[in-house]
Design a protein around this motif. Sequence first.
Motif, PDB file in Angstrom:
ATOM      1  N   ARG A  72      35.985   2.718 -18.847  1.00 10.89           N
ATOM      2  CA  ARG A  72      35.302   1.421 -18.805  1.00 10.89           C
ATOM      3  C   ARG A  72      36.257   0.316 -18.376  1.00 10.89           C
ATOM      4  NH1 ARG A  72      36.314  -1.640 -23.448  1.00 10.89           N
ATOM      5  NH2 ARG A  72      37.524  -0.511 -25.014  1.00 10.89           N
ATOM      6  N   GLN A  73      35.712  -0.619 -17.624  1.00 12.18           N
ATOM      7  CA  GLN A  73      36.478  -1.779 -17.167  1.00 12.18           C
ATOM      8  C   GLN A  73      35.970  -3.016 -17.894  1.00 12.18           C
ATOM      9  OE1 GLN A  73      39.097  -1.633 -15.019  1.00 12.18           O
ATOM     10  NE2 GLN A  73      38.829   0.598 -15.060  1.00 12.18           N
ATOM     11  N   PRO A  74      36.835  -3.703 -18.643  1.00  8.53           N
ATOM     12  CA  PRO A  74      36.384  -4.890 -19.379  1.00  8.53           C
ATOM     13  C   PRO A  74      35.810  -5.953 -18.447  1.00  8.53           C
ATOM     14  CG  PRO A  74      38.555  -4.184 -20.120  1.00  8.53           C
ATOM     15  CD  PRO A  74      38.261  -3.408 -18.874  1.00  8.53           C
ATOM     16  N   GLY A  75      34.754  -6.589 -18.919  1.00 10.12           N
ATOM     17  CA  GLY A  75      34.157  -7.700 -18.190  1.00 10.12           C
ATOM     18  C   GLY A  75      33.954  -8.861 -19.132  1.00 10.12           C
ATOM     19  N   ARG A  76      32.833  -9.576 -18.971  1.00 15.31           N
ATOM     20  CA  ARG A  76      32.514 -10.625 -19.928  1.00 15.31           C
ATOM     21  C   ARG A  76      32.357 -10.001 -21.310  1.00 15.31           C
ATOM     22  NH1 ARG A  76      28.635 -11.533 -15.794  1.00 15.31           N
ATOM     23  NH2 ARG A  76      28.957 -13.430 -14.566  1.00 15.31           N
ATOM     24  N   VAL A  77      32.860 -10.663 -22.318  1.00 21.02           N
ATOM     25  CA  VAL A  77      32.806 -10.079 -23.653  1.00 21.02           C
ATOM     26  C   VAL A  77      31.365  -9.908 -24.127  1.00 21.02           C
ATOM     27  CG1 VAL A  77      33.026 -12.302 -24.868  1.00 21.02           C
ATOM     28  CG2 VAL A  77      33.743 -10.181 -26.001  1.00 21.02           C
ATOM     29  N   ALA A  78      30.477 -10.829 -23.755  1.00 22.45           N
ATOM     30  CA  ALA A  78      29.073 -10.701 -24.157  1.00 22.45           C
ATOM     31  C   ALA A  78      28.446  -9.463 -23.511  1.00 22.45           C
ATOM     32  CB  ALA A  78      28.296 -11.954 -23.793  1.00 22.45           C
ATOM     33  N   ASP A  79      28.726  -9.250 -22.224  1.00 20.32           N
ATOM     34  CA  ASP A  79      28.224  -8.062 -21.539  1.00 20.32           C
ATOM     35  C   ASP A  79      28.786  -6.795 -22.178  1.00 20.32           C
ATOM     36  OD1 ASP A  79      26.846  -9.662 -19.814  1.00 20.32           O
ATOM     37  OD2 ASP A  79      28.051  -9.214 -18.048  1.00 20.32           O
ATOM     38  N   ASP A  80      30.079  -6.805 -22.460  1.00 22.86           N
ATOM     39  CA  ASP A  80      30.719  -5.623 -23.047  1.00 22.86           C
ATOM     40  C   ASP A  80      30.141  -5.304 -24.419  1.00 22.86           C
ATOM     41  OD1 ASP A  80      32.264  -5.496 -20.787  1.00 22.86           O
ATOM     42  OD2 ASP A  80      34.102  -6.210 -21.725  1.00 22.86           O
ATOM     43  N   TYR A  81      29.844  -6.339 -25.174  1.00 26.96           N
ATOM     44  CA  TYR A  81      29.270  -6.145 -26.512  1.00 26.96           C
ATOM     45  C   TYR A  81      27.908  -5.468 -26.426  1.00 26.96           C
ATOM     46  CZ  TYR A  81      27.048  -7.258 -30.954  1.00 26.96           C
ATOM     47  OH  TYR A  81      26.376  -7.158 -32.143  1.00 26.96           O
ATOM     48  N   VAL A  82      27.016  -6.026 -25.597  1.00 29.43           N
ATOM     49  CA  VAL A  82      25.675  -5.463 -25.474  1.00 29.43           C
ATOM     50  C   VAL A  82      25.737  -4.041 -24.912  1.00 29.43           C
ATOM     51  CG1 VAL A  82      23.452  -5.695 -24.288  1.00 29.43           C
ATOM     52  CG2 VAL A  82      24.549  -7.718 -25.265  1.00 29.43           C
ATOM     53  N   GLY A 125      37.373  -4.503 -31.700  1.00 27.17           N
ATOM     54  CA  GLY A 125      38.103  -5.183 -30.633  1.00 27.17           C
ATOM     55  C   GLY A 125      37.247  -6.200 -29.909  1.00 27.17           C
ATOM     56  N   LEU A 126      35.963  -5.890 -29.726  1.00 21.84           N
ATOM     57  CA  LEU A 126      35.051  -6.853 -29.116  1.00 21.84           C
ATOM     58  C   LEU A 126      34.883  -8.081 -30.001  1.00 21.84           C
ATOM     59  CD1 LEU A 126      32.357  -4.354 -27.814  1.00 21.84           C
ATOM     60  CD2 LEU A 126      33.790  -5.824 -26.376  1.00 21.84           C
ATOM     61  N   MET A 127      34.804  -7.859 -31.294  1.00 27.08           N
ATOM     62  CA  MET A 127      34.702  -8.978 -32.229  1.00 27.08           C
ATOM     63  C   MET A 127      35.959  -9.848 -32.176  1.00 27.08           C
ATOM     64  SD  MET A 127      31.790  -8.908 -33.714  1.00 27.08           S
ATOM     65  CE  MET A 127      30.468  -7.817 -34.204  1.00 27.08           C
ATOM     66  N   GLU A 128      37.105  -9.205 -32.083  1.00 23.72           N
ATOM     67  CA  GLU A 128      38.350  -9.969 -31.977  1.00 23.72           C
ATOM     68  C   GLU A 128      38.394 -10.775 -30.687  1.00 23.72           C
ATOM     69  OE1 GLU A 128      41.828  -7.780 -34.413  1.00 23.72           O
ATOM     70  OE2 GLU A 128      41.218  -6.727 -32.578  1.00 23.72           O
ATOM     71  N   ARG A 129      37.872 -10.203 -29.604  1.00 26.26           N
ATOM     72  CA  ARG A 129      37.803 -10.954 -28.350  1.00 26.26           C
ATOM     73  C   ARG A 129      36.898 -12.167 -28.498  1.00 26.26           C
ATOM     74  NH1 ARG A 129      35.980  -7.112 -23.690  1.00 26.26           N
ATOM     75  NH2 ARG A 129      35.932  -9.112 -22.589  1.00 26.26           N
ATOM     76  N   PHE A 136      32.980 -17.725 -32.529  1.00 23.68           N
ATOM     77  CA  PHE A 136      32.530 -17.787 -33.912  1.00 23.68           C
ATOM     78  C   PHE A 136      32.611 -19.213 -34.446  1.00 23.68           C
ATOM     79  CE2 PHE A 136      33.657 -13.256 -33.735  1.00 23.68           C
ATOM     80  CZ  PHE A 136      32.529 -12.696 -34.323  1.00 23.68           C
ATOM     81  N   ARG A 137      31.628 -19.578 -35.264  1.00 22.94           N
ATOM     82  CA  ARG A 137      31.711 -20.838 -35.984  1.00 22.94           C
ATOM     83  C   ARG A 137      32.887 -20.773 -36.952  1.00 22.94           C
ATOM     84  NH1 ARG A 137      26.749 -20.367 -38.954  1.00 22.94           N
ATOM     85  NH2 ARG A 137      27.705 -21.959 -40.268  1.00 22.94           N
ATOM     86  N   ALA A 138      33.564 -21.873 -37.094  1.00 22.54           N
ATOM     87  CA  ALA A 138      34.799 -21.890 -37.883  1.00 22.54           C
ATOM     88  C   ALA A 138      34.569 -21.497 -39.340  1.00 22.54           C
ATOM     89  CB  ALA A 138      35.438 -23.278 -37.807  1.00 22.54           C
ATOM     90  N   ASP A 139      33.403 -21.805 -39.898  1.00 23.53           N
ATOM     91  CA  ASP A 139      33.153 -21.552 -41.316  1.00 23.53           C
ATOM     92  C   ASP A 139      32.242 -20.358 -41.569  1.00 23.53           C
ATOM     93  OD1 ASP A 139      30.906 -22.627 -40.179  1.00 23.53           O
ATOM     94  OD2 ASP A 139      30.390 -23.881 -41.900  1.00 23.53           O
ATOM     95  N   ALA A 140      31.996 -19.519 -40.540  1.00 25.04           N
ATOM     96  CA  ALA A 140      30.924 -18.535 -40.658  1.00 25.04           C
ATOM     97  C   ALA A 140      31.379 -17.142 -41.070  1.00 25.04           C
ATOM     98  CB  ALA A 140      30.172 -18.431 -39.334  1.00 25.04           C
ATOM     99  N   VAL A 141      32.587 -16.724 -40.699  1.00 23.53           N
ATOM    100  CA  VAL A 141      33.002 -15.342 -40.907  1.00 23.53           C
ATOM    101  C   VAL A 141      34.192 -15.290 -41.847  1.00 23.53           C
ATOM    102  CG1 VAL A 141      33.758 -13.200 -39.810  1.00 23.53           C
ATOM    103  CG2 VAL A 141      32.181 -14.720 -38.611  1.00 23.53           C
ATOM    104  N   THR A 148      31.881  -6.385 -38.668  1.00 24.25           N
ATOM    105  CA  THR A 148      31.893  -5.293 -37.700  1.00 24.25           C
ATOM    106  C   THR A 148      31.317  -4.027 -38.308  1.00 24.25           C
ATOM    107  OG1 THR A 148      33.886  -6.235 -36.687  1.00 24.25           O
ATOM    108  CG2 THR A 148      33.343  -3.958 -36.128  1.00 24.25           C
ATOM    109  N   ARG A 149      31.692  -3.745 -39.546  1.00 27.49           N
ATOM    110  CA  ARG A 149      31.207  -2.542 -40.212  1.00 27.49           C
ATOM    111  C   ARG A 149      29.679  -2.581 -40.372  1.00 27.49           C
ATOM    112  NH1 ARG A 149      34.150  -3.039 -44.369  1.00 27.49           N
ATOM    113  NH2 ARG A 149      35.968  -2.071 -43.405  1.00 27.49           N
ATOM    114  N   SER A 150      29.155  -3.735 -40.732  1.00 29.53           N
ATOM    115  CA  SER A 150      27.701  -3.863 -40.892  1.00 29.53           C
ATOM    116  C   SER A 150      26.982  -3.627 -39.569  1.00 29.53           C
ATOM    117  CB  SER A 150      27.360  -5.258 -41.429  1.00 29.53           C
ATOM    118  OG  SER A 150      27.931  -5.457 -42.704  1.00 29.53           O
ATOM    119  N   ILE A 151      27.526  -4.180 -38.494  1.00 29.56           N
ATOM    120  CA  ILE A 151      26.920  -4.026 -37.174  1.00 29.56           C
ATOM    121  C   ILE A 151      27.036  -2.586 -36.693  1.00 29.56           C
ATOM    122  CG2 ILE A 151      27.222  -4.664 -34.745  1.00 29.56           C
ATOM    123  CD1 ILE A 151      27.822  -7.507 -35.736  1.00 29.56           C
ATOM    124  N   TRP A 152      28.159  -1.945 -36.955  1.00 30.57           N
ATOM    125  CA  TRP A 152      28.349  -0.550 -36.538  1.00 30.57           C
ATOM    126  C   TRP A 152      27.367   0.363 -37.257  1.00 30.57           C
ATOM    127  CZ3 TRP A 152      29.450   4.331 -38.222  1.00 30.57           C
ATOM    128  CH2 TRP A 152      29.911   5.233 -37.260  1.00 30.57           C
TER     129      TRP A 152
END
Length: 216
Positions: A72-82, A125-129, A136-141, A148-152
Amino acid sequence: MTTRTSTPDKILEASRRLFNSKGYAATSLSEIAAAIGISQGNLTYHFPAKSDLAARIDAEARQRLRERRTTRQPGRVADDYVAHLLFAMDLTWSNRFLQRDRMHFIDKVPSPDVDLKADFEELYGLMERMSGEGMFRADAVADLQTLTRSIWVMSRYWMDYLRDFEGLTEISWADQERGIEHHFALLLPCLTAPAQQELRVALVRIRKRSEQGQTG
């Protein structure tokens, strides 16, 4: 997925289909052989035991995971996430008996599972990107690992929900998109408004690519 043409490949494809629909324990070697018009002796020449079929299908699924990670070749992080989530859903559904019936054909499940762990690390890694790009909102996570675990887990078990609660035997893009909505229900409240919109646009963009691929 590549069309199977050789006898072993046809055996594996018929096995996957029957294991998925009927269950591993309820599927016999004679039934698999009949599905592709060969004798049971011909089948066992290639795969002496039913567990050999499950092991090969499991190995192929793991190979798909590894190939994607290495090519895989990294692209936009939103595209990579989906794209990551849709790949995970597709792989899980295509081989759903592996998760559902695993204890029937594997004496000892490896722990930890290195391939699934690598898949989780890719999502993290996608979350870190996303975090690095200020999405991310500064007060949200409070804990990126927990999110990440919940999403996985959502990705891993969405196909089970479709089968067990809705009785689906085939999935469509709309079914995948509903799964993404559940991911978004976990993720989007943690993101800034522009980041939320970016993920929505990524979903539309990848949906169009999928539709073009189906009609091409």
